[in-house]
Write an enzyme that holds these catalytic residues in place. Structure first.
Site, PDB file in Angstrom:
ATOM      1  N   ALA A   1       0.852  -1.095  -0.062  1.00 15.04           N
ATOM      2  CA  ALA A   1      -0.086   0.025  -0.024  1.00 15.04           C
ATOM      3  C   ALA A   1       0.667   1.335   0.083  1.00 15.04           C
ATOM      4  CB  ALA A   1      -0.937   0.075   1.145  1.00 15.04           C
TER       5      ALA A   1
ATOM      6  N   THR B   1       2.502   2.424  -2.348  1.00 21.36           N
ATOM      7  CA  THR B   1       2.251   3.002  -3.969  1.00 21.36           C
ATOM      8  C   THR B   1       1.174   2.596  -4.657  1.00 21.36           C
ATOM      9  OG1 THR B   1       4.005   3.546  -5.727  1.00 21.36           O
ATOM     10  CG2 THR B   1       4.086   1.395  -4.931  1.00 21.36           C
TER      11      THR B   1
ATOM     12  N   ILE C   1      -1.717   1.526  -6.875  1.00 21.66           N
ATOM     13  CA  ILE C   1      -2.994   0.924  -6.826  1.00 21.66           C
ATOM     14  C   ILE C   1      -3.447   0.797  -5.082  1.00 21.66           C
ATOM     15  CG2 ILE C   1      -4.855  -0.844  -7.066  1.00 21.66           C
ATOM     16  CD1 ILE C   1      -3.343  -1.552  -9.803  1.00 21.66           C
TER      17      ILE C   1
ATOM     18  N   SER D   1      -5.336 -10.474 -11.970  1.00 22.95           N
ATOM     19  CA  SER D   1      -5.248  -9.956 -13.302  1.00 22.95           C
ATOM     20  C   SER D   1      -6.001 -10.742 -14.455  1.00 22.95           C
ATOM     21  CB  SER D   1      -3.686  -9.645 -13.879  1.00 22.95           C
ATOM     22  OG  SER D   1      -3.819  -9.217 -14.912  1.00 22.95           O
TER      23      SER D   1
ATOM     24  N   TYR E   1       4.402 -15.008 -13.586  1.00 25.92           N
ATOM     25  CA  TYR E   1       3.304 -14.072 -13.310  1.00 25.92           C
ATOM     26  C   TYR E   1       2.029 -14.356 -13.689  1.00 25.92           C
ATOM     27  CZ  TYR E   1       1.427  -9.557 -13.029  1.00 25.92           C
ATOM     28  OH  TYR E   1       0.553  -8.481 -12.619  1.00 25.92           O
TER      29      TYR E   1
END
Length: 332
Positions: free
Chosen positions: A52, A54, A56, A180, A210
């Protein structure tokens, strides 16, 4: 007008076509961005947000702090976390914000963080597993886990399990896993290689880990949701979209150069990217929804692979093994 365009050199015609397509894409993206319109207040509620300091996560923290919540910033870099706290307090007017050290790439760190939270906090209403990273070379953590898989999936998996008892006591409560839509790029999942240590060839660049980590987040969301539904805890995953954040700092220099020009134009700002996380965390209409995948503040359809109940169970059980989850740490 058409005659005039056709009379121009071919290169100019192509340029105009590209500009037109780019403009149309920009308009489409603007029109389809989800926005959280809920005015729900969170006074008396406690929220933990990983990563938290940086991007989103920070924008999510600012919004929820404005709603009156107690915000716990779970950060690996506590110096940046302290700076983020000052910004959050300044923008929200809420000074009930604290910073706690958490390194998701270290299972002992996750356990220490959870122990501190269980000792110091009386309740936990919202857990937002937001932190994530992209690493394009093979790295194993001290726990013997592939670094991306651990930071993106295994670390959050363990954290969720360790904090679940407190969330059940605080119910109704919500867990949000920031995944994502790129999970769709995974067409098959090799359960014998879930830790992805076999996915590299001579330490070469590899993006697929990822994608796999994001798929595993969704699968475990799907598996946990029905197990805790009767307790009043909901579990959903979200896609923030393509967002211009620091997550690209570990990518190659040419990719960073490309994104520095294209991302600000065609993708979301961190504040825009945070909207779906915020929506699923606070909106009344989501209070009884669980096991879903949200994109632009709407439920999105999952692929057949991500919807496979049997696969989700196997990934969950393997994840338990990788993080050495103890019987007393299972609260479902």
């Amino acid at each position: 007008m058409l005659t005039f365009v056709l009379s121009l050199p071919v290169a100019v015609q192509i340029g105009l076509l590209i500009l037109s397509l780019a403009g149309a894409l920009k308009i489409y993206l603007e029109l389809t961005k989800g926005v959280c319109k809920s005015n729900v207040q969170l006074t008396g509620k406690t929220v933990i947000i990983t990563g938290a300091n940086t991007g989103i996560g920070k924008e999510t923290a600012i919004d929820l702090a404005k709603r009156g919540a107690r915000i716990i910033l779970a950060c690996r870099d506590t110096k940046k976390g302290a700076a983020a706290k000052d910004d959050i307090v300044r923008h929200s007017g809420n000074d009930n914000v604290i910073v706690r050290y958490l390194d998701l790439a270290s299972l002992p760190s996750v356990r220490n963080f959870a122990t501190l939270i269980l000792k110091s906090e009386e309740r936990l209403d919202i857990l937002i597993n937001n932190a994530g990273c992209i690493i394009l070379e093979k790295r194993l953590t001290a726990d013997g886990l592939e670094s991306q898989m651990q930071a993106n999936h295994f670390g959050h998996f363990l954290l969720t399990n360790l904090l679940l008892e407190l969330m059940i006591k605080s119910a109704p409560s919500r867990i949000i896993n920031v995944s994502s839509n790129i999970y769709r790029w995974v067409k098959t999942l090799d359960l014998k290689n879930l830790n992805s240590e076999l996915s590299y060839n001579n330490n070469s660049l590899y993006h697929g880990v990822y994608y796999t980590s994001k798929l595993c987040q969704i699968l475990c969301t799907r598996h946990l949701a029905p197990l805790v539904y009767s307790t009043g805890v909901t579990v959903n995953s979200v896609c923030p979209g393509v967002v211009h954040t620091e997550i690209y700092r570990t990518t190659s220099s040419w990719f960073q150069m490309l994104t520095s020009f294209l991302l600000p134009i065609f993708v979301k700002t961190p504040k825009e990217g945070a909207q779906t996380s915020i929506y699923v965390a606070v909106a009344d209409e989501v209070s009884d929804v669980t096991g879903e995948f949200y994109r632009d503040c709407k439920i999105a359809k999952l692929t057949r692979l991500a919807s496979d109940v049997g696969l989700a169970k196997k990934v969950w059980e393997l994840s338990e093994t990788f993080v050495s989850l103890k019987p007393e740490e299972r609260h479902y």
